[in-house]
Design an enzyme around this catalytic site. Structure first.
Site, short mmCIF file in Angstrom:
data_model
loop_
_atom_site.label_atom_id
_atom_site.label_comp_id
_atom_site.label_asym_id
_atom_site.label_seq_id
_atom_site.Cartn_x
_atom_site.Cartn_y
_atom_site.Cartn_z
N GLU A 1 -5.87 -10.87 -1.41
CA GLU A 1 -6.71 -10.66 -0.21
C GLU A 1 -8.19 -10.54 -0.60
O GLU A 1 -8.92 -9.67 -0.10
CB GLU A 1 -6.29 -9.37 0.52
N HIS B 1 -10.10 -6.35 -2.37
CA HIS B 1 -11.17 -6.07 -1.40
C HIS B 1 -12.27 -5.30 -2.13
O HIS B 1 -12.15 -4.10 -2.34
CB HIS B 1 -10.64 -5.24 -0.23
N GLU C 1 0.82 -1.23 0.00
CA GLU C 1 0.00 0.00 0.00
C GLU C 1 0.85 1.28 0.00
O GLU C 1 0.64 2.17 0.81
CB GLU C 1 -0.96 -0.01 1.19
N ASP D 1 -11.95 -10.39 -0.87
CA ASP D 1 -13.25 -10.55 -0.23
C ASP D 1 -14.20 -9.56 -0.88
O ASP D 1 -13.78 -8.58 -1.49
CB ASP D 1 -13.21 -10.43 1.30
N ASN E 1 2.12 -4.83 -3.40
CA ASN E 1 0.76 -5.28 -3.04
C ASN E 1 -0.09 -4.07 -2.66
O ASN E 1 0.37 -3.19 -1.94
CB ASN E 1 0.87 -6.24 -1.85
C1 XIL Z 1 -6.14 -6.60 8.28
C2 XIL Z 1 -6.50 -7.81 9.13
O1 XIL Z 1 -7.42 -8.60 8.43
C3 XIL Z 1 -7.09 -7.36 10.45
O2 XIL Z 1 -7.26 -8.48 11.31
C4 XIL Z 1 -6.17 -6.33 11.12
O3 XIL Z 1 -6.79 -5.84 12.28
C5 XIL Z 1 -5.85 -5.19 10.18
O4 XIL Z 1 -5.31 -5.71 8.97
N1 XIL Z 1 -4.84 -4.79 3.68
C6 XIL Z 1 -3.84 -5.62 4.12
C7 XIL Z 1 -4.08 -6.55 5.26
O5 XIL Z 1 -2.77 -5.67 3.50
O6 XIL Z 1 -2.92 -6.78 6.01
C8 XIL Z 1 -5.18 -6.04 6.15
O7 XIL Z 1 -5.45 -7.05 7.14
C9 XIL Z 1 -6.41 -5.72 5.34
C10 XIL Z 1 -6.11 -4.64 4.34
#
Ligand code: XIL
Length: 346
Positions: A263, A234, A157, A265, A198
């Site tokens: 990641e 996401h 990020e 969802d 990422n």
């Molecule tokens: C999130 C986790 O899912 C949570 O449990 C934690 O509190 C915060 O981080 N982007 C990312 C992940 O790269 O590491 C994040 O994970 C979600 C967003």
């Protein structure tokens, strides 16, 4: 209507029949045939306490990512005092179940240990010292897991949505060269791991994903070991499905890079209903299909697979139901969509 159809329709409505069951090939079997790894983020507290979670994680996935326990605040809570216990437990679990491990993440602006953020804020850690601390952190962590990690999220990020570098402590203290440094240090510590950028909101072609494309081209031209582009994935159905996802992945493939969904969802405004869940399924399938259409997209990871442990409701107020299974591990249409996508292969 034949009795069997009536029965299965009734089961669909009540949702009781849909736990992913042993008589169907699990996702990981189908993924193997499609030459992709199917992964999940793993919640280590749930893994320790919930046997259904443990069993399902082992059965369905052949790649795992630490949801939190490889982040800096977890591995070095006090300066110089490393705690690998939870991360090592994940690596052992993965080994025991024939799963590959994605490393997440070496450099981020979140979940940093407080000794580091306060030290920078109060001036007790200088920029030169911070650079040394970052070097040591990356080197120590990557060496600790050397040979165990197939893909590392080296930087996480680092751009804003408008395509400018995020104004993090890293940029403020070290300037933009910290990104190339991070990749060089990680590569020196484990030359075989594939090293990834990422981020989120980079599924389609937009200012942010283009900033990554240009950064990756430039770094690779300079010989910096950047080998992969990780797309978090996401999504939320209320925002629409991003355009140009396959074209976006293809341009990274043309640079000779791997891509990965890291990641995934797909959240919705609660309560969930059949229509929203059907839309959600098409979003999962859309991202998976883009991966399967792209040479070099070798892993598709969901950020948790059961709503029981999803991070979404805690962070996005009023939203949730973002994963493949509900809180009782009952599969949703999204699970079936991923299953069918994997079964159709490349
Ligand atoms: C999130 C986790 O899912 C949570 O449990 C934690 O509190 C915060 O981080 N982007 C990312 C992940 O790269 O590491 C994040 O994970 C979600 C967003």
């Amino acid at each position: 209507m034949p009795a069997a159809v009536l029965v299965s329709a009734a089961l669909l409505v009540t949702g009781v029949a849909q736990t992913a069951s042993a008589h169907e090939a699990p996702l990981r079997t189908l993924a193997g045939r499609a030459d992709v790894r199917i992964g999940t983020a793993v919640d280590m507290t749930a893994l320790a306490e919930d046997s259904t979670y443990r069993r399902t994680t082992a059965r369905e996935f052949n790649s795992v990512t630490a949801e939190n326990v490889m982040k800096w605040e977890s591995v070095e809570p006090r300066r110089g005092a490393y705690d690998w216990s939870k991360a090592d437990a994940l690596v052992r679990f993965a080994r025991a179940h024939g799963q590959a491990v994605r490393g997440h993440t070496l450099l981020w602006h979140n979940q940093l240990p407080s000794w580091l953020t306060t030290g920078v804020a109060d001036g007790s850690i200088s920029a030169a010292e911070l650079r040394g601390i970052l070097h040591d952190h990356i080197t120590t962590e990557v060496k600790h897991f050397k040979g165990e990690i197939y893909q590392w999220d080296v930087v996480n990020e680092v751009f804003d949505d408008d395509g400018t570098l995020r104004n993090s402590i890293w940029l403020q203290q070290l300037g933009p060269s910290y990104i190339a440094d991070a990749f060089r240090w990680a590569h020196a510590a484990d030359p075989k791991a594939k090293l990834f950028l990422n981020d989120y909101n980079v599924e389609g072609i937009n200012a942010k994903s283009t900033a990554y494309y240009e950064l990756a081209s430039r770094l690779r031209a300079e010989g910096v070991p950047v080998q992969g582009f990780g797309i978090q994935g996401h999504l939320g159905i209320q925002y629409g499905f991003p355009g140009d996802v396959s074209d976006n992945l293809a341009r990274f493939a043309e640079l000779g890079m791997q891509t990965a969904f890291t990641e995934v969802d797909v959240r919705m405004i609660l309560p969930a209903d059949a229509e929203k869940l059907a839309t959600q399924a098409t979003y999962f399938r859309g991202l998976l299909d883009a991966c399967l259409a792209t040479r070099g997209c070798k892993s598709f990871t969901v950020w948790g697979y059961t709503d029981k442990y999803s991070w979404v409701p805690g962070v996005f107020t009023g939203q949730g139901a973002a994963t493949l299974m509900d809180e009782g591990f009952v599969t949703k249409p999204a699970y079936a969509a991923v299953r069918e996508g994997l079964a159709s292969g490349r």
